[in-house]
Scaffold this motif. Structure first.
Motif, short mmCIF file in Angstrom:
data_model
loop_
_atom_site.label_atom_id
_atom_site.label_comp_id
_atom_site.label_asym_id
_atom_site.label_seq_id
_atom_site.Cartn_x
_atom_site.Cartn_y
_atom_site.Cartn_z
N VAL A 44 0.84 -1.19 0.00
CA VAL A 44 0.00 0.00 0.00
C VAL A 44 0.88 1.25 0.00
N GLY A 45 0.37 2.31 -0.66
CA GLY A 45 1.08 3.58 -0.72
C GLY A 45 0.69 4.49 0.44
N ASP A 46 1.29 5.69 0.45
CA ASP A 46 1.07 6.58 1.61
C ASP A 46 -0.29 7.28 1.57
N GLY A 47 -1.05 7.11 0.48
CA GLY A 47 -2.41 7.67 0.45
C GLY A 47 -3.49 6.67 0.79
N PHE A 48 -3.08 5.46 1.12
CA PHE A 48 -4.02 4.34 1.30
C PHE A 48 -5.17 4.67 2.25
N LEU A 49 -4.83 5.22 3.42
CA LEU A 49 -5.87 5.44 4.44
C LEU A 49 -6.81 6.59 4.09
N GLU A 50 -6.40 7.44 3.12
CA GLU A 50 -7.29 8.51 2.66
C GLU A 50 -8.23 8.02 1.57
N LEU A 51 -7.87 6.91 0.93
CA LEU A 51 -8.64 6.43 -0.22
C LEU A 51 -9.68 5.39 0.17
N LEU A 52 -9.66 4.99 1.44
CA LEU A 52 -10.63 4.04 1.96
C LEU A 52 -11.20 4.59 3.26
N THR A 53 -12.48 4.33 3.49
CA THR A 53 -13.10 4.68 4.76
C THR A 53 -13.38 3.39 5.51
N PHE A 54 -12.76 3.24 6.65
CA PHE A 54 -12.95 2.01 7.43
C PHE A 54 -14.13 2.18 8.38
N MET A 55 -14.98 1.14 8.42
CA MET A 55 -16.15 1.17 9.28
C MET A 55 -15.76 0.62 10.65
N GLY A 56 -16.55 0.94 11.65
CA GLY A 56 -16.23 0.45 12.99
C GLY A 56 -15.22 1.35 13.67
N CYS A 57 -15.09 1.20 14.97
CA CYS A 57 -14.30 2.17 15.73
C CYS A 57 -12.81 1.86 15.73
N ALA A 58 -12.44 0.60 15.72
CA ALA A 58 -11.01 0.28 15.81
C ALA A 58 -10.65 -0.87 14.87
N PRO A 59 -10.69 -0.60 13.58
CA PRO A 59 -10.37 -1.70 12.65
C PRO A 59 -8.92 -2.16 12.82
N ASP A 60 -8.73 -3.44 12.72
CA ASP A 60 -7.41 -4.04 12.91
C ASP A 60 -6.74 -4.16 11.55
N ILE A 61 -6.18 -3.04 11.08
CA ILE A 61 -5.63 -2.99 9.73
C ILE A 61 -4.11 -3.03 9.78
N HIS A 62 -3.53 -3.96 9.06
CA HIS A 62 -2.08 -4.04 8.96
C HIS A 62 -1.65 -3.52 7.59
N LEU A 63 -0.74 -2.56 7.59
CA LEU A 63 -0.40 -1.89 6.34
C LEU A 63 0.90 -2.37 5.70
N SER A 64 1.65 -3.18 6.40
CA SER A 64 2.90 -3.67 5.81
C SER A 64 3.24 -5.03 6.40
N PRO A 65 4.11 -5.78 5.74
CA PRO A 65 4.48 -7.10 6.26
C PRO A 65 5.09 -7.02 7.66
N GLN A 66 5.67 -5.88 8.00
CA GLN A 66 6.27 -5.73 9.33
C GLN A 66 5.20 -5.71 10.42
N ASP A 67 3.96 -5.41 10.03
CA ASP A 67 2.86 -5.38 11.01
C ASP A 67 2.35 -6.78 11.34
N GLY A 68 2.89 -7.78 10.66
CA GLY A 68 2.44 -9.15 10.90
C GLY A 68 1.68 -9.68 9.70
N ASP A 69 1.12 -10.85 9.88
CA ASP A 69 0.35 -11.47 8.79
C ASP A 69 -0.91 -10.66 8.52
N ASN A 70 -1.60 -11.03 7.47
CA ASN A 70 -2.88 -10.41 7.13
C ASN A 70 -2.75 -8.92 6.85
#
Ligand SMILES: [Zn+2]
Length: 185
Positions: A44-70
């Motif tokens: 994902v690029g540095d605009g990723f979080l601006e191009l998607l709106t995540f629902m729910g209060c605390a989505p468990d989103i991993h943005l790079s392989p360093q963040d773990g699986d998934n």
């Protein structure tokens, strides 16, 4: 195998890109993807979080392989000569357009991956190609597509900026759908 993903594909089934290069350039410019893919996978690029709106209060989103699986990454599917199923939500069933019967056994259609395969309603015998059903953002029949991996069904919505960029780059409108079946493409 459970492969949650958010799929993007041309809104009109007649439309298809010749190749993904112009789209990839555009998506890198707006920051959805990084420029250099690794084995067909774009981080994902540095605009990723601006191009998607995540629902729910605390989505468990991993943005790079360093963040773990998934972690989220972007993959472009092979271009097919005819529409195929690029993915679907496993629990979803379309309704018969003639009698509204819920077609829960649609996956038992012979060659269900092919959009031209006919699905016949057991209640009224009405029959039509799978690609003509209304899939309500829970399946996609298309010739070309790309997806963001590890987005769960209805967990995120694409921003207008992303959908407009796809339209401007390709010359036609795009749609999106969720899936959590096995990624077999
Ligand atoms: Zn029917």
């Amino acid at each position: 195998m459970y492969a949650p993903r958010l799929i993007f594909y041309p809104a009109d089934i007649e439309n298809c890109v010749d190749n993904y290069q112009p789209l990839q350039t555009t998506l890198a410019e707006i920051g959805l993807i990084e420029t250099n893919p690794q084995q067909d996978i774009f981080l994902v690029g540095d605009g990723f979080l601006e191009l998607l709106t995540f629902m729910g209060c605390a989505p468990d989103i991993h943005l790079s392989p360093q963040d773990g699986d998934n972690y989220c990454y972007i993959k472009f599917n092979q271009i097919h000569p005819q529409p195929i199923c690029a993915g679907h939500v496993q629990s979803f069933s379309p309704n018969c357009s003639a009698c509204k019967h819920k077609l829960t056994h649609w996956r038992e259609t012979e060659n269900w991956q092919q959009g031209s395969s006919l699905l016949t309603c057991p209640a009224c015998q009405h029959s039509k190609p799978l690609q003509q059903f209304r899939w309500r953002k829970e399946a996609a029949y298309t010739r070309c597509s790309f997806y963001i991996a590890n987005i769960h069904p209805h967990e995120a919505l694409p921003a207008d900026k992303l959908m407009d960029a796809l339209h401007n780059s390709s010359g036609f409108k795009w749609a999106y759908a969720y899936a959590n079946d096995l990624d077999t493409l």
